[in-house]
Motif scaffolding. Structure first.
Motif, PDB file in Angstrom:
ATOM      1  N   ILE A 115       0.874  -1.178   0.008  1.00 47.74           N
ATOM      2  CA  ILE A 115      -0.191   0.057  -0.077  1.00 47.74           C
ATOM      3  C   ILE A 115       0.886   1.243  -0.037  1.00 47.74           C
ATOM      4  CG2 ILE A 115      -1.499   1.215   1.352  1.00 47.74           C
ATOM      5  CD1 ILE A 115      -2.935  -1.465   2.301  1.00 47.74           C
ATOM      6  N   SER A 116       1.783   1.167   0.573  1.00 49.32           N
ATOM      7  CA  SER A 116       2.851   2.531   0.903  1.00 49.32           C
ATOM      8  C   SER A 116       3.547   2.680  -0.532  1.00 49.32           C
ATOM      9  CB  SER A 116       3.996   1.905   1.930  1.00 49.32           C
ATOM     10  OG  SER A 116       4.839   3.217   2.081  1.00 49.32           O
ATOM     11  N   ALA A 117       3.877   1.545  -1.308  1.00 46.27           N
ATOM     12  CA  ALA A 117       4.549   1.509  -2.527  1.00 46.27           C
ATOM     13  C   ALA A 117       3.598   2.070  -3.538  1.00 46.27           C
ATOM     14  CB  ALA A 117       5.210   0.451  -2.957  1.00 46.27           C
ATOM     15  N   ALA A 118       2.207   1.730  -3.429  1.00 45.24           N
ATOM     16  CA  ALA A 118       1.159   2.008  -4.333  1.00 45.24           C
ATOM     17  C   ALA A 118       1.060   3.554  -4.110  1.00 45.24           C
ATOM     18  CB  ALA A 118      -0.076   1.188  -4.353  1.00 45.24           C
ATOM     19  N   ARG A 119       0.985   3.985  -2.894  1.00 43.52           N
ATOM     20  CA  ARG A 119       0.753   5.457  -2.751  1.00 43.52           C
ATOM     21  C   ARG A 119       1.921   6.409  -3.091  1.00 43.52           C
ATOM     22  NH1 ARG A 119      -1.006   5.530   3.530  1.00 43.52           N
ATOM     23  NH2 ARG A 119      -3.361   4.797   3.413  1.00 43.52           N
ATOM     24  N   ALA A 120       3.085   5.961  -3.137  1.00 43.48           N
ATOM     25  CA  ALA A 120       4.187   6.770  -3.682  1.00 43.48           C
ATOM     26  C   ALA A 120       4.160   6.520  -5.221  1.00 43.48           C
ATOM     27  CB  ALA A 120       5.470   5.984  -3.173  1.00 43.48           C
ATOM     28  N   ALA A 121       3.695   5.462  -5.703  1.00 37.53           N
ATOM     29  CA  ALA A 121       3.771   5.727  -7.159  1.00 37.53           C
ATOM     30  C   ALA A 121       2.620   6.539  -7.756  1.00 37.53           C
ATOM     31  CB  ALA A 121       3.634   4.195  -7.707  1.00 37.53           C
ATOM     32  N   GLU A 125       3.113  10.092 -10.049  1.00 32.40           N
ATOM     33  CA  GLU A 125       2.356  10.247 -11.445  1.00 32.40           C
ATOM     34  C   GLU A 125       1.660  11.344 -11.290  1.00 32.40           C
ATOM     35  OE1 GLU A 125       0.061   6.926 -12.742  1.00 32.40           O
ATOM     36  OE2 GLU A 125       1.330   5.406 -12.166  1.00 32.40           O
ATOM     37  N   HIS A 126       0.932  11.652 -10.190  1.00 39.14           N
ATOM     38  CA  HIS A 126      -0.249  12.738  -9.903  1.00 39.14           C
ATOM     39  C   HIS A 126       0.569  14.202  -9.446  1.00 39.14           C
ATOM     40  CE1 HIS A 126      -2.454   9.168 -10.580  1.00 39.14           C
ATOM     41  NE2 HIS A 126      -3.183   9.882 -11.142  1.00 39.14           N
ATOM     42  N   ALA A 127       1.794  14.309  -9.308  1.00 38.61           N
ATOM     43  CA  ALA A 127       2.386  15.117  -8.591  1.00 38.61           C
ATOM     44  C   ALA A 127       2.260  16.510  -9.685  1.00 38.61           C
ATOM     45  CB  ALA A 127       3.874  15.222  -8.619  1.00 38.61           C
ATOM     46  N   ASN A 128       1.986  17.577  -9.094  1.00 33.66           N
ATOM     47  CA  ASN A 128       1.626  18.995  -9.903  1.00 33.66           C
ATOM     48  C   ASN A 128       3.035  19.625 -10.447  1.00 33.66           C
ATOM     49  OD1 ASN A 128      -1.153  18.555  -9.760  1.00 33.66           O
ATOM     50  ND2 ASN A 128      -1.387  19.798  -7.632  1.00 33.66           N
ATOM     51  N   PRO A 129       3.151  19.749 -11.443  1.00 35.86           N
ATOM     52  CA  PRO A 129       4.499  20.296 -11.645  1.00 35.86           C
ATOM     53  C   PRO A 129       4.357  21.859 -11.649  1.00 35.86           C
ATOM     54  CG  PRO A 129       3.355  19.471 -13.828  1.00 35.86           C
ATOM     55  CD  PRO A 129       2.546  19.066 -12.622  1.00 35.86           C
ATOM     56  N   GLU A 130       5.097  22.384 -10.725  1.00 35.06           N
ATOM     57  CA  GLU A 130       4.842  23.890 -10.501  1.00 35.06           C
ATOM     58  C   GLU A 130       6.297  24.582 -10.950  1.00 35.06           C
ATOM     59  OE1 GLU A 130       2.429  25.247  -7.085  1.00 35.06           O
ATOM     60  OE2 GLU A 130       1.553  23.333  -7.285  1.00 35.06           O
TER      61      GLU A 130
END
Length: 130
Positions: A115-121, A125-130
């Motif tokens: 679950i921790s690995a899935a959250r990190a992935a 993937e969904h990080a906001n590039p700012e």
């Protein structure tokens, strides 16, 4: 002080129906599972619970114990000793729930790394590039 739970009425109010969601919210609460598992193994004292349930404050332990007792899942026994001794034991209703709680906590333990690995992935993937 209101307990915010319609499963068991406070005072002399008529008993409203306890919904399945309310019952699951109580037994699946952040602290309830650890407390119930400990109490189902035998009588347990407040200080033992405080040590066993990692991260719980004294106030939250007191509130959770009170709510579990109010809902009929724990029995509180006070011994007239100096200093006073208080033990909590699981009721038959809680003992019936024990196997399910152990299975749930076992599942969480077995899968916490995944679950921790899935959250990190997901976060990558969904990080906001700012």
């Amino acid at each position: 002080m209101s307990q915010g739970n319609s499963c068991v009425p406070a005072g002399r109010e008529p008993a409203p129906a306890c919904t399945v969601r309310e019952a699951l919210d109580r037994v699946g609460g952040k602290w309830s599972i650890g407390i119930l598992v400990a109490a189902c193994r035998g009588p347990v004292r407040f200080t033992e619970l405080e040590r066993q349930v990692e991260g719980i404050s004294r106030r939250m332990l007191t509130l959770t114990l009170r709510n579990l007792e109010r809902d009929g899942l724990l029995h509180r026994r006070v011994y007239s000793t100096v200093p006073p001794k208080v033990e909590y034991t699981a009721t038959p209703m809680a003992l019936e729930l024990y196997e399910s709680l152990v299975a749930l906590t076992g599942w969480a333990e077995r899968h916490r790394a995944a679950i921790s690995a899935a959250r990190a992935a997901y976060d990558r993937e969904h990080a906001n590039p700012e």
